[in-house]
Design a protein around this motif. Structure first.
Motif, mmCIF file in Angstrom:
data_model
loop_
_atom_site.group_PDB
_atom_site.id
_atom_site.type_symbol
_atom_site.label_atom_id
_atom_site.label_comp_id
_atom_site.label_asym_id
_atom_site.label_seq_id
_atom_site.Cartn_x
_atom_site.Cartn_y
_atom_site.Cartn_z
ATOM 1 N N GLN A 117 -6.741 -0.776 -3.178
ATOM 2 C CA GLN A 117 -7.614 -0.217 -2.132
ATOM 3 C C GLN A 117 -8.893 -1.044 -1.999
ATOM 4 O O GLN A 117 -9.849 -0.594 -1.371
ATOM 5 N N LYS A 131 -3.465 -0.106 3.972
ATOM 6 C CA LYS A 131 -4.482 -0.851 3.229
ATOM 7 C C LYS A 131 -5.297 -1.767 4.172
ATOM 8 O O LYS A 131 -4.941 -1.932 5.334
ATOM 9 N N HIS A 132 -6.358 -2.373 3.640
ATOM 10 C CA HIS A 132 -7.280 -3.157 4.496
ATOM 11 C C HIS A 132 -6.553 -4.222 5.308
ATOM 12 O O HIS A 132 -6.880 -4.470 6.459
ATOM 13 N N TRP A 152 -12.125 2.059 1.473
ATOM 14 C CA TRP A 152 -10.776 2.343 2.010
ATOM 15 C C TRP A 152 -10.859 3.713 2.693
ATOM 16 O O TRP A 152 -10.319 3.940 3.737
#
Ligand SMILES: *Cc1c(COP(=O)(O)O)cnc(C)c1O
Length: 435
Positions: A199, A225-226, A324
């Protein structure tokens, strides 16, 4: 204009309907809750950012011209890992099929075997411990910092035994764990420090890229996720003991550099070229995503830090948290409503938020309570290699965090105006329900 009397009457009725206590009288000039018919604090709903496009198309087109889509020496994989190292400069880096796979590979490389204890956080994705359990290791869940939601080094130390082999530091929400004391503990007790940075793409601990302080770093590329390849992961290390094992541990135990048959046992966690092509492109977007989220989350803290009854997400001033999501805590002693009512009022203001994160700490999930990991059985316990009993495992701060945490959506499509509106909503709702 709504009269004070009718405002109070309406307010009480709405509050009674949510089962909460009567709110205090509104101060003169105090904004009326959107829940009670007032104006919303958030004026404009955020729009989701476009997460892929031309950069990915360019890489995918290049990939389609290749005569192999296999990862080994694949141009997309090679480029992706080169770009990965710009963010996280680690000598050995290996792509794999998920964050769970990255963590399992790390566990194999760390030499976790039957009965070995691995201390980690119980507020995380179950993927943090799946590999530990498959290696017949024993996850030992430690308690967390009240507002960092990360491993409390003092509690980790209390849980170290002669069987402890590793610590998995989960950077929850993209907030760096306090890695210096964790690394000191690892060095003192000869443990492997694995960073679960699933994260935490782009986060920094005291200025250093996340993943570079522990012995092995694990990242996820799952959809939420990013950065993402739909599913995928990266596992990396600078350590000469573990780094050379990562490729083998994610590729059926086969060493593609040296050959020499199967010297090690592992499953197939490979990532093929199509996903590596997307990864190479996504890594070009990472710094923008991480910087934006860090700015938005820090702005939210700045705007709500003095609101009574609210504990903002605690981030060390020298760290970069990449949010996140943003996790704040609700203090039931300072507010005359329950968490559900508070979240409902925030949502009515236009804030994207929800109560809690995972429903219960991992060790309170049924599969842990039954110790039923392998066809309903747990060989290491049957063989007497551990006495772990998850029905008796205690992490009090974790229970409290999950009971009064409130999760705010943060994403790179959001504007600072949205965050200012969301903060205003927190102030308004907390003011309304203040004791
Ligand atoms: C997402 C996540 C994982 C697992 O990653 P997958 O790619 O979904 O397997 C592990 N740990 C944490 C902290 C995560 O957020």
């Amino acid at each position: 204009m709504v009269s004070r009397r009718s405002f109070i009457a309406r307010g009480s009725a709405a509050v009674l309907a949510t089962g909460a206590a009567t709110p205090r009288l509104a101060a003169v000039g105090e904004a009326k809750l959107a829940l009670l018919g007032g104006e919303k604090a958030v004026k404009k709903a955020p729009v989701a950012a476009k997460r892929w496009g031309d950069l990915e198309r360019e890489r995918l087109n290049a990939m389609l011209e290749q005569d192999t889509l296999f990862y080994w020496k694949g141009p997309q994989t090679t480029l992706a890992l080169e770009r990965f190292r710009k963010h996280c400069p680690l000598k050995y880096a290996h792509t794999c099929s998920s964050g769970t796979a990255a963590l399992h590979i790390a566990t194999i490389a760390a030499g976790i075997g039957p009965g070995d204890e691995v201390i980690t956080s119980p507020i995380t994705d179950i993927g943090t411990v799946i590999g530990v359990i498959y290696q017949q290791g024993v996850p030992v869940f430690a308690d967390l910092g009240a507002s960092t939601y990360n491993l409390d080094p003092a509690d980790v130390e209390r849980r170290i035994t002669p069987r402890t082999k590793a610590i998995i530091a989960v950077h929850l929400c993209g907030n760096p764990c306090d890695l210096r004391p964790l690394r000191a503990l690892a060095d003192k007790h000869k443990l492997v420090l694995i960073e679960d940075a699933c994260q935490a793409w782009g986060a920094r601990y005291r200025g250093q890229p996340i993943g570079t302080i522990g012995h092995i770093a694990c990242f996820s590329l799952q959809q939420t996720k990013h950065i993402t390849t739909g599913d995928g992961g990266v596992v990396a290390s600078n350590d000469e003991r573990f780094g050379p094992l990562l490729q083998r541990a994610g590729d059926k135990g086969a060493d593609r550099v040296k050959g020499g048959g199967f010297q090690m046992f592992a499953t197939n966690y490979r990532m093929a070229e199509p996903q590596a092509a997307v990864l190479a492109a996504q890594l070009e977007r990472l710094e923008g995503v991480a910087a934006k989220r860090a700015r938005l989350g820090n702005l939210l803290t700045e705007k709500i830090k003095d609101v009574p009854g609210i504990l903002p997400h605690q981030v060390h001033p020298e760290d970069r948290c990449v949010y996140w999501f943003y996790f704040m805590r609700f203090n039931p002693k300072k507010l005359k409503c329950d968490r559900a009512a508070f979240v409902k009022a925030l949502a009515a203001e236009g804030v994207q938020c929800s109560a809690g994160y995972i429903a219960v700490p991992l060790h309170r999930e049924p599969v842990f309570q039954k110790h039923g990991f392998f066809a309903g059985r747990w060989p290491v316990r049957e063989l007497g290699l551990t006495k772990m009993d998850y029905t008796k495992h205690q992490t009090p701060e974790v229970e409290a965090i999950l009971q009064n945490g409130i999760r705010f959506v943060i994403h790179e499509g959001m504007t600072e105006d949205y965050i200012v509106g969301a903060a205003e909503a927190v102030r308004k709702v907390a003011g309304h329900y203040a004791v």
